[in-house]
Design a protein around this motif. Structure first.
Motif, PDB file in Angstrom:
ATOM      1  N   ASP A  34      -4.478   7.995 -11.325  1.00 17.80           N
ATOM      2  CA  ASP A  34      -3.256   7.190 -11.275  1.00 17.80           C
ATOM      3  C   ASP A  34      -2.526   7.096 -12.604  1.00 17.80           C
ATOM      4  OD1 ASP A  34      -4.942   5.516 -12.667  1.00 17.80           O
ATOM      5  OD2 ASP A  34      -5.094   4.002 -11.100  1.00 17.80           O
ATOM      6  N   LYS A 189       0.395   8.477   0.529  1.00 18.67           N
ATOM      7  CA  LYS A 189       1.801   8.530   0.143  1.00 18.67           C
ATOM      8  C   LYS A 189       2.092   9.883  -0.520  1.00 18.67           C
ATOM      9  CE  LYS A 189       2.411   4.222   1.383  1.00 18.67           C
ATOM     10  NZ  LYS A 189       3.198   3.876   2.591  1.00 18.67           N
ATOM     11  N   TYR A 222      11.772   6.085  -1.894  1.00 19.28           N
ATOM     12  CA  TYR A 222      11.037   4.861  -2.239  1.00 19.28           C
ATOM     13  C   TYR A 222      10.847   3.977  -1.014  1.00 19.28           C
ATOM     14  CZ  TYR A 222       9.868   0.379  -4.341  1.00 19.28           C
ATOM     15  OH  TYR A 222       9.258  -0.820  -4.644  1.00 19.28           O
ATOM     16  N   GLY A 225       7.711   4.260   0.722  1.00 23.70           N
ATOM     17  CA  GLY A 225       6.522   3.855  -0.017  1.00 23.70           C
ATOM     18  C   GLY A 225       6.083   4.871  -1.047  1.00 23.70           C
ATOM     19  N   TYR A 227       6.137   7.277  -4.562  1.00 22.54           N
ATOM     20  CA  TYR A 227       6.341   7.105  -5.998  1.00 22.54           C
ATOM     21  C   TYR A 227       7.373   8.136  -6.457  1.00 22.54           C
ATOM     22  CZ  TYR A 227       1.795   4.775  -5.497  1.00 22.54           C
ATOM     23  OH  TYR A 227       0.762   3.963  -5.098  1.00 22.54           O
ATOM     24  N   SER A 297      10.474   4.604 -10.097  1.00 27.75           N
ATOM     25  CA  SER A 297      10.586   3.620  -9.023  1.00 27.75           C
ATOM     26  C   SER A 297       9.761   2.375  -9.364  1.00 27.75           C
ATOM     27  CB  SER A 297      10.123   4.235  -7.703  1.00 27.75           C
ATOM     28  OG  SER A 297       8.834   4.815  -7.811  1.00 27.75           O
ATOM     29  N   ASN A 299       7.244   0.975  -8.176  1.00 29.81           N
ATOM     30  CA  ASN A 299       5.787   1.062  -8.047  1.00 29.81           C
ATOM     31  C   ASN A 299       5.151   1.969  -9.099  1.00 29.81           C
ATOM     32  OD1 ASN A 299       6.924   3.366  -6.979  1.00 29.81           O
ATOM     33  ND2 ASN A 299       5.829   3.282  -5.030  1.00 29.81           N
ATOM     34  N   GLU A 301       4.510   2.145 -13.273  1.00 29.56           N
ATOM     35  CA  GLU A 301       4.530   1.347 -14.501  1.00 29.56           C
ATOM     36  C   GLU A 301       4.475   2.270 -15.713  1.00 29.56           C
ATOM     37  OE1 GLU A 301       4.926  -2.033 -16.695  1.00 29.56           O
ATOM     38  OE2 GLU A 301       4.903  -1.937 -14.504  1.00 29.56           O
ATOM     39  N   MET A 327       1.057   2.392  -9.396  1.00 28.27           N
ATOM     40  CA  MET A 327       0.548   1.089  -9.011  1.00 28.27           C
ATOM     41  C   MET A 327       0.227   1.043  -7.521  1.00 28.27           C
ATOM     42  SD  MET A 327       0.803  -0.156 -12.017  1.00 28.27           S
ATOM     43  CE  MET A 327       0.453  -1.905 -11.773  1.00 28.27           C
ATOM     44  N   GLU A 328      -0.706   0.150  -7.166  1.00 28.71           N
ATOM     45  CA  GLU A 328      -1.041  -0.035  -5.741  1.00 28.71           C
ATOM     46  C   GLU A 328       0.113  -0.659  -4.999  1.00 28.71           C
ATOM     47  OE1 GLU A 328      -3.623   0.960  -4.111  1.00 28.71           O
ATOM     48  OE2 GLU A 328      -4.670   1.809  -5.842  1.00 28.71           O
TER      49      GLU A 328
END
Length: 328
Positions: A34, A189, A222, A225, A227, A297, A299, A301, A327-328
């Motif tokens: 991630d 996703k 987005y 859902g 990224y 987006s 989600n 970071e 991010m989750e």
């Protein structure tokens, strides 16, 4: 008139959406982490080193001597090869077969040098048989585009044509701006990678159309859902860029809260990424601005971002490095 007719009959006119056959050199693993590292760099087709000026930016030069282009290309290869921590690399202004870069096969040289990247994605955005400007030393044939590298498996890649063009006959000899999309599975996703190179010398008119077009795609992905991580040479400054400098360079910023509230422009506000090419580069004197950065987006970071200061040794742009977390 003959030159204009040649341009019309050989004009590159791609569809709005074109599937790209990305080039795997070996089987790529699935994305399984991630935290990811991105680089972006407009390499200026190895023809805009620190000693160069450029006729379209107020200078006089069409191209530097061949030995300087070759030296810049070697330096660009060395720089990119030093990015050992990269998961993805976005490049712009990569020549395939162009007089301005002495027909050095830049795209293929870069691909051949990237042994750690099994996937490359190329989007053609400039293909003209003969650019007649400037009159006494025409730029000639240009074939160039944007190039992306990935260490991980990609399921689909697309070339998306931006809307709008310069009026006839100028538009016949200009770029067909685009962005590339690469889709990567991640759990249930997708990670959507976007490499962009937006219009320049347009007074902001074409960029406005381009950003609206890009917005519709970003928000749609987005909403699923997914990224989304976009980067490249936006040819416009980020929100909050000093207004006094915007006035000096006559460049508008990207729209605030683009494409929606919650999305983030990831920029290094302490260093500049692009220099004006009306004269050779003089440190502390030559005007510089910031066109190269990322958009993520909500989600995604951002953990860090840094302009890699190279004093415009090989290109009129500096590379930018970003580290992010999904991010989750």
């Amino acid at each position: 008139m003959v030159v204009i007719l040649l341009g019309v009959f050989t004009q590159y006119q791609p569809e709005v959406e074109t599937k790209i056959e990305h080039s795997p050199t070996q089987k790529a693993p699935e994305l399984n982490k991630d935290t990811l590292v991105f680089y972006t760099w407009n390499i200026g087709y190895a023809g805009l080193d620190k000693k160069s000026d450029f006729f379209y930016d107020g200078g006089k030069m069409v191209r530097p001597p061949k030995d300087r282009v070759r030296a810049s290309m070697n330096g660009i290869l060395s720089e990119i090869n030093s990015w050992k921590d990269a998961d993805f690399i976005y490049l712009q202004e990569v020549d395939v077969h162009s007089k301005r870069s002495y027909y050095i096969p830049e795209m293929q040289e870069i691909i051949d040098a990237q042994k750690d990247f099994p996937i490359s994605v190329f989007g053609l955005n400039y293909q003209v048989k003969f650019v007649p400007k400037p009159f006494l030393e025409p730029m000639g044939e240009v074939k160039s585009g944007i190039l992306m590298f990935s260490k991980y498996h990609i399921t689909e890649s697309l070339r998306m044509s931006y809307p709008g063009e310069f009026p006839f006959p100028v538009g016949v000899f200009f770029l067909n701006r685009c962005f590339t999309i690469s889709k990567m599975p991640y759990h249930d996703k997708e990670v959507i990678l976007i490499n962009t190179h937006n219009s320049a010398f347009d007074g902001g008119v074409l960029k406005t159309q381009e950003m609206e077009f890009l917005k519709s795609y970003l928000t749609r992905e987005y909403a699923k859902g997914n990224y989304v991580i976009a980067g490249g040479d936006w040819n416009q400054v980020y929100p909050g860029f000093p207004k006094s400098d915007i006035a000096q360079y006559e460049e508008s910023p990207v729209p605030d809260n683009f494409p929606e509230i919650g999305w983030k422009w990831i920029v290094d506000q302490h260093k500049r990424t692009n220099r004006k090419v009306d004269t050779p580069f003089i440190k502390g004197v030559t005007y510089s601005t910031s066109f190269d950065f990322f958009l993520v987006s909500p989600n995604v970071e951002a953990l860090s971002v840094e302009v890699l200061v190279r004093d415009f040794e090989y290109s009129d742009h500096e590379p930018v490095k970003m580290k992010v977390e999904l991010m989750e």
